[in-house]
Motif scaffolding. Structure first.
Motif, short mmCIF file in Angstrom:
data_model
loop_
_atom_site.label_atom_id
_atom_site.label_comp_id
_atom_site.label_asym_id
_atom_site.label_seq_id
_atom_site.Cartn_x
_atom_site.Cartn_y
_atom_site.Cartn_z
N SER A 51 0.85 -1.19 0.00
CA SER A 51 0.00 0.00 0.00
C SER A 51 0.89 1.24 0.00
O SER A 51 2.08 1.18 0.33
CB SER A 51 -0.89 0.00 1.24
N ASN A 52 0.30 2.39 -0.33
CA ASN A 52 1.06 3.65 -0.30
C ASN A 52 1.61 3.93 1.10
O ASN A 52 2.73 4.42 1.24
CB ASN A 52 0.18 4.81 -0.76
N GLU A 53 0.83 3.60 2.12
CA GLU A 53 1.28 3.81 3.50
C GLU A 53 2.48 2.93 3.83
O GLU A 53 3.44 3.39 4.46
CB GLU A 53 0.14 3.54 4.49
N GLN A 54 2.44 1.68 3.40
CA GLN A 54 3.56 0.77 3.66
C GLN A 54 4.82 1.24 2.92
O GLN A 54 5.92 1.21 3.47
CB GLN A 54 3.20 -0.66 3.22
N ILE A 55 4.63 1.69 1.68
CA ILE A 55 5.78 2.19 0.90
C ILE A 55 6.37 3.43 1.57
O ILE A 55 7.59 3.56 1.70
CB ILE A 55 5.35 2.50 -0.55
N ALA A 56 5.50 4.33 2.01
CA ALA A 56 5.97 5.56 2.67
C ALA A 56 6.83 5.23 3.89
O ALA A 56 7.90 5.82 4.09
CB ALA A 56 4.77 6.43 3.08
N ARG A 57 6.37 4.27 4.69
CA ARG A 57 7.17 3.87 5.87
C ARG A 57 8.51 3.26 5.44
O ARG A 57 9.54 3.54 6.04
CB ARG A 57 6.39 2.87 6.72
N GLU A 58 8.47 2.43 4.41
CA GLU A 58 9.68 1.74 3.96
C GLU A 58 10.74 2.71 3.44
O GLU A 58 11.93 2.54 3.71
CB GLU A 58 9.32 0.73 2.87
N ILE A 59 10.31 3.74 2.70
CA ILE A 59 11.29 4.66 2.09
C ILE A 59 11.51 5.92 2.93
O ILE A 59 12.31 6.78 2.57
CB ILE A 59 10.91 5.03 0.64
N GLY A 60 10.76 6.05 4.03
CA GLY A 60 10.95 7.20 4.91
C GLY A 60 10.43 8.50 4.33
O GLY A 60 11.01 9.57 4.55
N ARG A 61 9.35 8.43 3.57
CA ARG A 61 8.74 9.61 2.97
C ARG A 61 7.27 9.64 3.32
O ARG A 61 6.70 8.69 3.85
CB ARG A 61 8.88 9.59 1.43
N SER A 62 6.60 10.72 2.96
CA SER A 62 5.17 10.85 3.24
C SER A 62 4.35 10.07 2.21
O SER A 62 4.82 9.78 1.11
CB SER A 62 4.75 12.32 3.22
N THR A 63 3.11 9.78 2.58
CA THR A 63 2.19 9.11 1.67
C THR A 63 1.94 9.98 0.45
O THR A 63 1.83 9.48 -0.67
CB THR A 63 0.86 8.79 2.39
N ARG A 64 1.88 11.28 0.67
CA ARG A 64 1.68 12.22 -0.45
C ARG A 64 2.83 12.11 -1.45
O ARG A 64 2.61 12.14 -2.66
CB ARG A 64 1.56 13.63 0.11
N THR A 65 4.05 12.00 -0.95
CA THR A 65 5.21 11.85 -1.83
C THR A 65 5.12 10.56 -2.63
O THR A 65 5.43 10.53 -3.82
CB THR A 65 6.52 11.88 -1.01
N VAL A 66 4.67 9.49 -1.99
CA VAL A 66 4.51 8.22 -2.68
C VAL A 66 3.48 8.36 -3.80
O VAL A 66 3.71 7.92 -4.93
CB VAL A 66 4.12 7.09 -1.70
N ARG A 67 2.34 9.00 -3.50
CA ARG A 67 1.31 9.21 -4.52
C ARG A 67 1.85 10.02 -5.69
O ARG A 67 1.63 9.68 -6.86
CB ARG A 67 0.09 9.91 -3.91
N ARG A 68 2.57 11.07 -5.37
CA ARG A 68 3.13 11.93 -6.41
C ARG A 68 4.15 11.14 -7.26
O ARG A 68 4.17 11.25 -8.49
CB ARG A 68 3.78 13.16 -5.78
N THR A 69 4.96 10.34 -6.61
CA THR A 69 5.95 9.52 -7.32
C THR A 69 5.26 8.52 -8.24
O THR A 69 5.67 8.34 -9.40
CB THR A 69 6.87 8.78 -6.32
N LEU A 70 4.20 7.90 -7.76
CA LEU A 70 3.45 6.95 -8.59
C LEU A 70 2.81 7.65 -9.79
O LEU A 70 2.75 7.09 -10.89
CB LEU A 70 2.39 6.22 -7.76
N GLU A 71 2.35 8.88 -9.59
CA GLU A 71 1.78 9.66 -10.70
C GLU A 71 2.86 9.96 -11.74
O GLU A 71 2.62 9.87 -12.94
CB GLU A 71 1.16 10.95 -10.18
N GLU A 72 4.07 10.32 -11.27
CA GLU A 72 5.19 10.59 -12.19
C GLU A 72 5.53 9.33 -13.00
O GLU A 72 5.77 9.40 -14.20
CB GLU A 72 6.42 11.06 -11.41
N ILE A 73 5.54 8.19 -12.32
CA ILE A 73 5.84 6.92 -12.98
C ILE A 73 4.76 6.62 -14.02
O ILE A 73 5.06 6.21 -15.15
CB ILE A 73 5.95 5.78 -11.95
N HIS A 74 3.52 6.85 -13.65
CA HIS A 74 2.40 6.60 -14.57
C HIS A 74 2.54 7.45 -15.82
O HIS A 74 2.37 6.97 -16.95
CB HIS A 74 1.07 6.88 -13.86
N LEU A 75 2.86 8.73 -15.65
CA LEU A 75 3.03 9.62 -16.80
C LEU A 75 4.21 9.17 -17.68
O LEU A 75 4.11 9.19 -18.91
CB LEU A 75 3.23 11.06 -16.34
#
Length: 193
Positions: free
Chosen positions: A162-186
Motif C-alpha cells: 500500500s502507499n502507507e507501507q511504501i511511505a514507511r519503507e522509504i521514509g517519505r510521506s504518503t503524499r510523496t509516494v502518490r506523487r511519485t506513482l503519478e510521475e511513474i504513470h506519466l
C-alpha cells in the motif's frame, strides 16, 4: 566465458557434447537466479529459494532439450526460453504458496505479490510464459529509465504494498509516494506512445 553463440552451444548440446551443457549453465545461471529473485516478493522468498526454482528450471530445460522439444534458431532464443521456463516454475510456486491455507499473507507482513495478477492470468489461460518474459524484459527496460526512488516505489507497488507501507519503507510521506506513482504513470504513458 566463450564468445560462442547460444545457437551453436545449444546445437552442440543436442549433438551430445556435455561441455556445451556446462557452458550453457555457466553462461545463464546467474542471470536466471537474478531474474527469479527480482520477480519474487520478500514473503515468497522467505518460503522459496530462487536458486531452487532455477534448479528446477534447469532440469526441465535439459530433459526437454535432450528429447528435442525446443528449437533454437537465433541469438536470444535460448535466453528467452530459459527465462520463460524459470518464470513458469516461479509462478507455479507462487500459486502453490498463495493457496488459502498456505498463503504467505498469513506470515505476518500481509503483503501480496506483484505476480498475483499475472499468475491468475496464466491460470485463466492468459499469456503464455514467452509473453510473460517479454513483459518482464520490457518492465526492466522501463525501470532503468527511473531514478532510484521511483524504482524502489514501483518495485514495492508491484509487490502490492500500500502507499502507507511504501511511505514507511522509504521514509517519505504518503503524499510523496502518490506523487511519485503519478510521475511513474506519466512516464509509462509517454513510453507507450
Amino acid at each position: 566465458m566463450s564468445d560462442e553463440t547460444s545457437v551453436n552451444l545449444y546445437h552442440r548440446y543436442r549433438a551430445g557434447d556435455s561441455d556445451a551443457a556446462n557452458d550453457i549453465f555457466r553462461r545463464y545461471v546467474d542471470r536466471l537466479v537474478g531474474l527469479v529473485r527480482n520477480r519474487m516478493s520478500r514473503p515468497i522468498q522467505r518460503r522459496i529459494d530462487p536458486e531452487d526454482i532455477v534448479q528446477s528450471a534447469w532440469r526441465a530445460f535439459f530433459d526437454k532439450a535432450t528429447s528435442g522439444e525446443f528449437e533454437i534458431r537465433q541469438e536470444g532464443d535460448l535466453w528467452s526460453l530459459l527465462a520463460a521456463i524459470a518464470v513458469k516454475k516461479m509462478l507455479s510456486q507462487v500459486r502453490y504458496h498463495r493457496a488459502a491455507k498456505r498463503t504467505v499473507d498469513r506470515d505476518g507482513e500481509g503483503r501480496g505479490s506483484g505476480l498475483k495478477v499475472l499468475s491468475e492470468s496464466l491460470d485463466a489461460g492468459g499469456p503464455p510464459p514467452e509473453q510473460a518474459t517479454m513483459f518482464f524484459e520490457e518492465l526492466d527496460a522501463f525501470m532503468v529509465t527511473l531514478d532510484p526512488t521511483q524504482r524502489k516505489v514501483l518495485g514495492l507497488r508491484l509487490q502490492d504494498w500500500s502507499n502507507e507501507q511504501i511511505a514507511r519503507e522509504i521514509g517519505r510521506s504518503t503524499r510523496t509516494v502518490r506523487r511519485t506513482l503519478e510521475e511513474i504513470h506519466l512516464a509509462l504513458l509517454e513510453r507507450l506512445q
